[in-house]
Design an enzyme around this catalytic site. Sequence first.
Site, PDB file in Angstrom:
ATOM      1  CB  SER A 356      -0.963  -0.035   1.195  1.00 53.90           C
ATOM      2  OG  SER A 356      -2.047   0.832   0.998  1.00 53.90           O
ATOM      3  CG  ASP A 470      -4.493  -1.666   0.370  1.00 51.74           C
ATOM      4  OD1 ASP A 470      -3.708  -2.324   1.070  1.00 51.74           O
ATOM      5  OD2 ASP A 470      -4.486  -0.427   0.327  1.00 51.74           O
TER       6      ASP A 470
END
Length: 593
Positions: A356, A470
């Site tokens: 991320s 993610d």
Amino acid sequence: MDVAATLAQCGLFADLDPTALAQLTTRFRRQNVAGGELLFVAGAPADCLYIVVTGRLRALRADGTVAGDISRLEPIGEISVMTDEPRSGEVYALRDSVLLRIHRDDLLDFIKAHPSAMLAITRVLIGRLRQNQRPAGGNAVSTRPALALVPAHPGIALRRFAERLSDALEKQGETPTLIDAAAVDDALGAGAANTPIDDDDGNQRLLDWLSKQEAQGHRLLYCASTQPSAWSERCMRQADRVLIVADADSRMLDSPVPSMLRNLHLRTPVELVMQADGIALAAGTLRDWRQHCELDAHHFIQPWRSDDHARLARLLSGRAIGLVLGGGGARGFAHIGLVRALEEAKLPIDLIGGTSMGAFFGALLACGADSRELRRVAGETFVQQNFLNDFVLPRVSLIRGRRFSTRLRAIFGERMIEELPLSYFCVSTNLTRGAAVVHREGSLALWIGTSMAVPGVAPPVVWNGDLLADGAITNSLPTDIMQAAGRGPIIASDVSTEGGLSMPGVEGPDPEALLRRSSRDGPSLTLADILFRSATLTSESGTRARAARADLYLRMPVSGIGLFDWKRIDEVIERGYRQAQKALAGFDARIVR
């Protein structure tokens, strides 16, 4: 070969008195194992115990995962021999190795006559069992595996490369020894280096001489000939790792090395060292090498840069520092403070992995950015112009993500992960299969954006029919992936918040409490915060295990910082910097030890 001297140095028998050692020596037999050859398989009867005289073997568990490597003076199969149980895994030779073998019956007869030997064996067994149960930490590698340096083409200045690598290893406290065909011929006579493998007497003589060089405790650098030869094959068979040295403008198809490797059927790790003026490869060059040589890794160096050779030496000797950066939105600004502290401590970063926001900053570092550049790019991207505000009707996500994707391409261009100066990976989550995906090649901008696509906030990326999002959903701090590389110490920066979302002062149950909350009541909870927390619950539950895999774990003080608190960038950087300053004190000394 002096069997008694070898046994006296082995932990199993080092405490035996001379008389007992002399009796034990007569029970051992020599055994040569070719590189790639199986010593035994799982389920086989435990009929012998082995000791490595020279070479290296690898043990696999029943599920196929690597249990560990066995190097000089270490025993093999002692647990199953003493417990009289079938072999629990498979063991094969990584390279040509010389072993000492004793049959189980002979060993038990000796122990009956010399009970004190049982105490030493028991100590080693307990040590092995404890080592197998140790979860992580201590990722620096203490052994000195032999390296084969193989020129990809006749024009490669291999000797110059070998000398520069040797100098870099020496500056790190090692004593490398270069061995080429001329050195062997000087010691054993003209033509000895090119002794065929099937020449029993000559081969044994050469192996004994090479074993003596290794027994001195130096790291051996085998320099292959510029043309295919018996000596070049010998170098690859004797090495724990093969390094193919190539120039960036050379073609793999013109190299004899891939066919040599195929003919040898080795299971030795093979890595490519690409010498380049910057990183500008012809289309498909790296892909061809990776495909035809089944590379375990590749490295880029600029031949005249001592820093590049120093980094390569650290990677090859288990002293490389791997940096792992976790995900957490604006809380990830703390990573910049860590990088600043690392720069001040003069600790180099050799490998980078992230999830991320950690993937974003890790990629900038892998491209050569420093902490100032990280601050500048972060400020432009998230503060001065928020590229995450192309909101849409929330049918799939809150934002379209197109503006941020465009921004990523503006920052990273058409760079490919596999062509970055530093080794880099990022992690995304396959929502379709519920598994983490590790990205080590492909478009840098594309996979960074995928690693940052929080479900509900940004749309997932469709890849081969699956949905990718993610990486923090499955692995918010990928220390396990970094540890698997086996390159050395790991520094991990965790920017997840302590504890979950809460609303102190409300007893409830009150379904509309969050809807009535105003800025006067304290920090607000946003839809993005709730979505991110909900998505990463499973990943954060494994944080403790992932933290244990790091040699230095930093839990950054980012409480009270929201996922989108972009304007608090300098505050978060300063928090991370101060935390890192304290944590790094004395860390350099631990690496050296």
